[in-house]
Design an enzyme around this catalytic site. Structure first.
Site, PDB file in Angstrom:
ATOM      1  N   LYS A  22      30.734-113.549   0.809  1.00  0.00           N
ATOM      2  CA  LYS A  22      32.157-113.332   1.134  1.00  0.00           C
ATOM      3  C   LYS A  22      32.618-111.965   0.647  1.00  0.00           C
ATOM      4  O   LYS A  22      33.263-111.222   1.393  1.00  0.00           O
ATOM      5  CB  LYS A  22      32.978-114.456   0.485  1.00  0.00           C
ATOM      6  CG  LYS A  22      34.463-114.404   0.776  1.00  0.00           C
ATOM      7  CD  LYS A  22      35.070-115.785   0.745  1.00  0.00           C
ATOM      8  CE  LYS A  22      35.310-116.321  -0.644  1.00  0.00           C
ATOM      9  NZ  LYS A  22      36.477-115.728  -1.318  1.00  0.00           N
ATOM     10  N   SER A  23      32.283-111.626  -0.587  1.00  0.00           N
ATOM     11  CA  SER A  23      32.751-110.350  -1.142  1.00  0.00           C
ATOM     12  C   SER A  23      32.207-109.174  -0.326  1.00  0.00           C
ATOM     13  O   SER A  23      32.927-108.212  -0.029  1.00  0.00           O
ATOM     14  CB  SER A  23      32.285-110.197  -2.586  1.00  0.00           C
ATOM     15  OG  SER A  23      32.890-111.172  -3.380  1.00  0.00           O
ATOM     16  N   ARG A  41      34.272-106.349   2.162  1.00  0.00           N
ATOM     17  CA  ARG A  41      34.148-104.904   1.910  1.00  0.00           C
ATOM     18  C   ARG A  41      33.535-104.189   3.100  1.00  0.00           C
ATOM     19  O   ARG A  41      33.897-103.043   3.405  1.00  0.00           O
ATOM     20  CB  ARG A  41      33.317-104.683   0.644  1.00  0.00           C
ATOM     21  CG  ARG A  41      34.103-105.067  -0.624  1.00  0.00           C
ATOM     22  CD  ARG A  41      33.159-105.377  -1.743  1.00  0.00           C
ATOM     23  NE  ARG A  41      33.834-105.551  -3.028  1.00  0.00           N
ATOM     24  CZ  ARG A  41      34.463-106.659  -3.426  1.00  0.00           C
ATOM     25  NH1 ARG A  41      34.550-107.703  -2.632  1.00  0.00           N
ATOM     26  NH2 ARG A  41      35.030-106.721  -4.622  1.00  0.00           N
ATOM     27  N   GLY A  71      42.576-114.086  -1.798  1.00  0.00           N
ATOM     28  CA  GLY A  71      42.964-113.144  -2.851  1.00  0.00           C
ATOM     29  C   GLY A  71      42.286-111.795  -2.680  1.00  0.00           C
ATOM     30  O   GLY A  71      42.886-110.745  -2.928  1.00  0.00           O
ATOM     31  N   SER A  94      37.989-107.504 -13.577  1.00  0.00           N
ATOM     32  CA  SER A  94      38.310-107.993 -12.236  1.00  0.00           C
ATOM     33  C   SER A  94      37.793-107.022 -11.187  1.00  0.00           C
ATOM     34  O   SER A  94      38.222-105.874 -11.119  1.00  0.00           O
ATOM     35  CB  SER A  94      39.828-108.160 -12.068  1.00  0.00           C
ATOM     36  OG  SER A  94      40.137-108.258 -10.684  1.00  0.00           O
ATOM     37  N   ASP A 136      33.134-117.325 -10.138  1.00  0.00           N
ATOM     38  CA  ASP A 136      33.450-118.294  -9.081  1.00  0.00           C
ATOM     39  C   ASP A 136      32.619-119.568  -9.177  1.00  0.00           C
ATOM     40  O   ASP A 136      32.827-120.500  -8.399  1.00  0.00           O
ATOM     41  CB  ASP A 136      33.234-117.651  -7.703  1.00  0.00           C
ATOM     42  CG  ASP A 136      34.286-116.592  -7.422  1.00  0.00           C
ATOM     43  OD1 ASP A 136      35.375-116.643  -8.037  1.00  0.00           O
ATOM     44  OD2 ASP A 136      34.023-115.705  -6.591  1.00  0.00           O
ATOM     45  N   LYS A 161      42.809-118.837 -10.254  1.00  0.00           N
ATOM     46  CA  LYS A 161      42.003-118.772  -9.031  1.00  0.00           C
ATOM     47  C   LYS A 161      42.718-119.568  -7.929  1.00  0.00           C
ATOM     48  O   LYS A 161      43.907-119.813  -8.018  1.00  0.00           O
ATOM     49  CB  LYS A 161      40.583-119.282  -9.305  1.00  0.00           C
ATOM     50  CG  LYS A 161      39.806-118.386 -10.276  1.00  0.00           C
ATOM     51  CD  LYS A 161      39.588-117.012  -9.675  1.00  0.00           C
ATOM     52  CE  LYS A 161      38.853-116.075 -10.584  1.00  0.00           C
ATOM     53  NZ  LYS A 161      38.798-114.715 -10.084  1.00  0.00           N
ATOM     54  N   ARG A 191      41.587-123.796 -12.155  1.00  0.00           N
ATOM     55  CA  ARG A 191      40.284-124.485 -12.135  1.00  0.00           C
ATOM     56  C   ARG A 191      39.946-125.167 -13.452  1.00  0.00           C
ATOM     57  O   ARG A 191      39.083-126.057 -13.467  1.00  0.00           O
ATOM     58  CB  ARG A 191      39.179-123.510 -11.713  1.00  0.00           C
ATOM     59  CG  ARG A 191      39.263-123.213 -10.228  1.00  0.00           C
ATOM     60  CD  ARG A 191      38.155-122.315  -9.737  1.00  0.00           C
ATOM     61  NE  ARG A 191      38.246-122.211  -8.280  1.00  0.00           N
ATOM     62  CZ  ARG A 191      37.712-121.228  -7.558  1.00  0.00           C
ATOM     63  NH1 ARG A 191      37.044-120.261  -8.151  1.00  0.00           N
ATOM     64  NH2 ARG A 191      37.834-121.225  -6.252  1.00  0.00           N
ATOM     65  N   ARG A 227      36.191-124.473  -3.683  1.00  0.00           N
ATOM     66  CA  ARG A 227      35.041-124.644  -4.579  1.00  0.00           C
ATOM     67  C   ARG A 227      35.140-125.957  -5.365  1.00  0.00           C
ATOM     68  O   ARG A 227      34.123-126.538  -5.732  1.00  0.00           O
ATOM     69  CB  ARG A 227      34.894-123.440  -5.500  1.00  0.00           C
ATOM     70  CG  ARG A 227      34.655-122.140  -4.725  1.00  0.00           C
ATOM     71  CD  ARG A 227      34.071-121.045  -5.571  1.00  0.00           C
ATOM     72  NE  ARG A 227      34.311-119.727  -4.992  1.00  0.00           N
ATOM     73  CZ  ARG A 227      33.610-119.185  -3.990  1.00  0.00           C
ATOM     74  NH1 ARG A 227      32.624-119.858  -3.445  1.00  0.00           N
ATOM     75  NH2 ARG A 227      33.906-117.985  -3.530  1.00  0.00           N
TER      76      ARG A 227
HETATM   77  C1  S3P Z   1      36.079-111.174  -5.890  1.00  0.00           C
HETATM   78  C2  S3P Z   1      36.299-111.022  -7.237  1.00  0.00           C
HETATM   79  C3  S3P Z   1      36.596-112.147  -8.147  1.00  0.00           C
HETATM   80  C4  S3P Z   1      36.262-113.493  -7.494  1.00  0.00           C
HETATM   81  C5  S3P Z   1      36.718-113.580  -6.076  1.00  0.00           C
HETATM   82  C6  S3P Z   1      36.081-112.495  -5.234  1.00  0.00           C
HETATM   83  C7  S3P Z   1      35.811-109.973  -5.082  1.00  0.00           C
HETATM   84  O1  S3P Z   1      37.989-112.131  -8.442  1.00  0.00           O
HETATM   85  O2  S3P Z   1      36.811-114.541  -8.240  1.00  0.00           O
HETATM   86  O3  S3P Z   1      36.397-114.839  -5.524  1.00  0.00           O
HETATM   87  O4  S3P Z   1      35.331-110.105  -3.932  1.00  0.00           O
HETATM   88  O5  S3P Z   1      36.079-108.873  -5.583  1.00  0.00           O
HETATM   89  P1  S3P Z   1      38.588-111.273  -9.671  1.00  0.00           P
HETATM   90  O6  S3P Z   1      38.416-109.858  -9.361  1.00  0.00           O
HETATM   91  O7  S3P Z   1      40.031-111.666  -9.721  1.00  0.00           O
HETATM   92  O8  S3P Z   1      37.825-111.727 -10.874  1.00  0.00           O
END
Ligand code: S3P
Length: 441
Positions: A23-24, A28, A96, A169, A318, A345, A349, A390
Site C-alpha cells: 500500500k505504501s 508513492r 491517512g 512517522s 501496522d 491509527k 488499536r 487490520r
Molecule cells: C504509512 C506510515 C505509517 C503507517 C501507515 C502507512 C506510510 O503511518 O501506519 O499505515 O505509507 O507512510 P505513520 O507515518 O503515521 O506512522
C-alpha cells in the site's frame, strides 16, 4: 453493504500465496509518477480503496492515469509545476497516507485544495503535518481539533525547513519531503527513530538530491526535476502478516508467501516474531525496482511472550493488531511500551484490540502507550472491528485458533488495504464465511 465474517477452527495452513501489492509503495508510485516528467508504468499496484483515493485525487488535479488493470497502472507525469487546482474537495476516504502526503505535496502548489475523509480519517491528528508545513509558509485550515477537513492554501515557493519530527512517522517525513521538492531552500529532517523509507528510495531513483547524513538526519536540496521510472510493487508485508502469524500459530502449518517486500524499515514484525520463537525463512532475497523482496517460508512454531524492543515499534507499526493475537496465543506475558501511536491509527488499536481480546477470554492490561497481554486459551465470541481493516483481519485469523467460532462485525473496510482477503484466506485453509446480518446475536 455491511459485511460480517464468521471464522472457525481450521486445519493446518498449507500452500503458496502472493498477497496484493504494498500500500505504501502504491501510493508513492502514484504521487511521484504524477509529478515526474515522462510516463510511469507500475506493475503489482494495490487495487484497494485507499490507493484508488490517491489515484482519483491526482486525476481530479488533471493527471492522466490509466488503470489499474490486472495491477498495471500508467501515469503521464505533469512535472512539479503541472498539477491544477481540483474543482471540488478531494475525498480521501479512510486513507491517512493519502491525506498527509497530499497535504505536503499541495502545500507547495500555487492554489488552494480541500481535503476530506470518512469519519475515522476525520478524527485522526493532522497537526503533525500542519505545524511544519505552516513553518514552511503554507496556510492550512483545519477544525479546532486539528483534524480534517483541511483547506490547504499552498504557496510557491515554500521556504526550506529544519525540523525534528516529534514522533517517528513516515507520513510526516514524506509530506515534508514532497513539500521540500519545490521549496526555495533545503529541507533537513531529524527522525527520532527510523521509519519506512520508500519515499526516499523512490525520490533518489527519480533524480532528487536527497542524502542521509546519518541514522537520524536527512537532507533534500530542491531544484532538480524528477524523471519517471518504472515501479514493480512487491507484496505488502503488512498484508502477509496475517498469514505469517496464522501459519505460525496453527499446528502443522507450512506456508510459502511469494514476493513479499522485506525492506528493513518494514520487517519489525519478523524480528518480533523471531524473538517470540517463530520459524520464518527468507528465501531468494532480491531487489525489485529499488526495494528488497523475498519469498517467506513460515512453519508452525510455539511462541513465548517477550518485552517488545521499543526500537522495533516504528518498523512494525501496522502489524500490532496481529502481533497482539500472536501474544494472546503465546506462552507467558508480552509487554509493549512506547507505542502510543497505535491510539491514532484507523481506530484506537490499543483499546479496540484490548476489548476484542478480552471478549475472547484473554487477560489484557491496556496502558496509555502500550499493553500487557497474558497468553491463554482463546474462546469464541463476537468482536467489533470498529471499522478498522487490520482489526477485522486479525480477528478473522483468531477464529482459526479459538475453541468456538469468532464473529467479526463490520469487515467492509478490509477492502481499503486487502481486496480478496477472504479468498486468500480460503485458499490456504482458513475457514472464513460471510455472515448474514440477521445471524448476529
Ligand atoms: C504509512 C506510515 C505509517 C503507517 C501507515 C502507512 C506510510 O503511518 O501506519 O499505515 O505509507 O507512510 P505513520 O507515518 O503515521 O506512522
Amino acid at each position: 453493504m455491511t459485511i460480517h465474517y464468521r471464522s472457525s477452527a481450521a486445519g493446518p495452513l498449507r500452500g503458496e500465496l502472493r498477497v496484493p501489492g504494498d500500500k505504501s509503495i502504491s501510493h508513492r508510485a502514484l504521487m511521484l509518477g504524477a509529478i515526474s516528467e515522462g510516463r510511469t508504468e507500475i506493475e503489482g499496484f494495490l487495487d484497494g480503496l485507499d490507493c484508488l483515493a490517491t489515484r482519483d485525487a491526482l486525476r481530479a488535479m488533471g493527471v492522466r492515469i490509466e488503470g489499474p488493470q490486472a495491477g498495471r497502472v500508467a501515469i503521464d507525469g505533469v512535472g512539479l509545476d503541472g498539477l491544477q487546482a481540483a474543482e471540488q474537495a478531494l475525498d480521501l476516504g479512510n486513507s491517512g497516507t493519502s491525506m498527509r502526503l497530499l497535504a505536503g505535496l499541495l502545500a507547495g502548489m500555487p492554489f488552494t485544495s480541500v481535503l476530506t475523509g470518512d469519519n475515522s480519517l476525520s478524527r485522526r491528528p493532522m497537526h503533525r503535518v500542519i505545524a511544519p508545513l505552516t513553518q514552511m509558509g503554507a496556510h492550512i485550515e483545519a477544525t479546532a481539533d486539528g483534524t480534517a477537513p483541511l483547506q490547504v492554501h499552498g504557496r510557491r515557493p515554500l521556504a526550506g525547513l529544519r525540523y525534528t519530527l516529534p514522533v517517528a512517522s513516515a507520513q510526516v517525513k514524506s509530506a515534508l519531503l514532497l513539500a521540500g521538492l519545490g521549496a526555495a531552500g533545503e529541507t533537513l529532517l531529524v527522525e527520532p527513530r527510523p521509519s519506512r523509507d520508500h519515499t526516499e528510495r523512490m525520490l533518489r531513483a527519480r533524480g532528487a538530491d536527497l542524502r542521509r547524513l546519518d541514522a537520524q538526519r536527512l537532507v533534500l536540496r530542491p531544484g532538480r526535476a524528477l524523471t519517471a521510472a518504472p515501479v514493480g510493487v512487491p507484496g505488502d508485508i503488512s498484508s502477509a502478516a496475517f498469514f505469517i502469524v496464522a501459519a505460525t500459530l496453527v499446528p502443522g502449518s507450512e506456508l510459502l508467501l511469494r514476493e513479499v517486500g522485506v525492506n528493513p524499515t518494514r520487517t519489525g514484525l519478523l524480528e518480533i516474531l523471531k524473538l517470540m520463537g517463530a520459524d520464518i525463512e527468507l528465501l531468494d532475497p532480491r531487489e525489485v525496482a529499488g526495494e528488497p523482496v523475498a519469498d517467506l517460508r513460515v512453519r508452525h512454531a510455539p511462541l513465548h511472550g517477550i518485552e517488545i524492543p521499543p526500537t522495533l515499534v516504528p518498523l512494525a507499526i501496522d502489524e500490532f493488531p496481529i502481533l497482539f493475537l500472536a501474544a494472546a496465543c503465546a506462552k507467558g506475558t508480552t509487554r509493549l511500551r512506547e507505542a502510543a501511536e497505535l491510539r491514532v491509527k484507523e481506530s484506537d488499536r490499543i483499546e479496540v484490540m484490548a476489548q476484542g481480546l478480552a471478549a475472547l477470554g484473554i487477560a489484557v492490561a491496556p496502558m496509555p502507550d502500550g499493553i500487557i497481554i497474558e497468553g491463554g486459551p482463546l474462546e469464541g465470541g463476537q468482536v467489533d472491528s470498529h471499522g478498522d481493516h487490520r482489526v477485522a483481519m486479525t480477528f478473522s485469523v483468531a477464529g482459526a485458533l479459538a475453541h468456538e467460532p469468532v464473529t467479526i462485525t463490520d469487515c467492509g473496510p478490509i477492502e481499503t488495504s486487502f481486496p480478496g482477503f477472504a479468498d486468500c484466506a480460503g485458499a490456504v485453509g482458513l475457514e472464513l464465511a460471510l455472515l448474514p446480518a440477521a445471524a448476529l446475536s
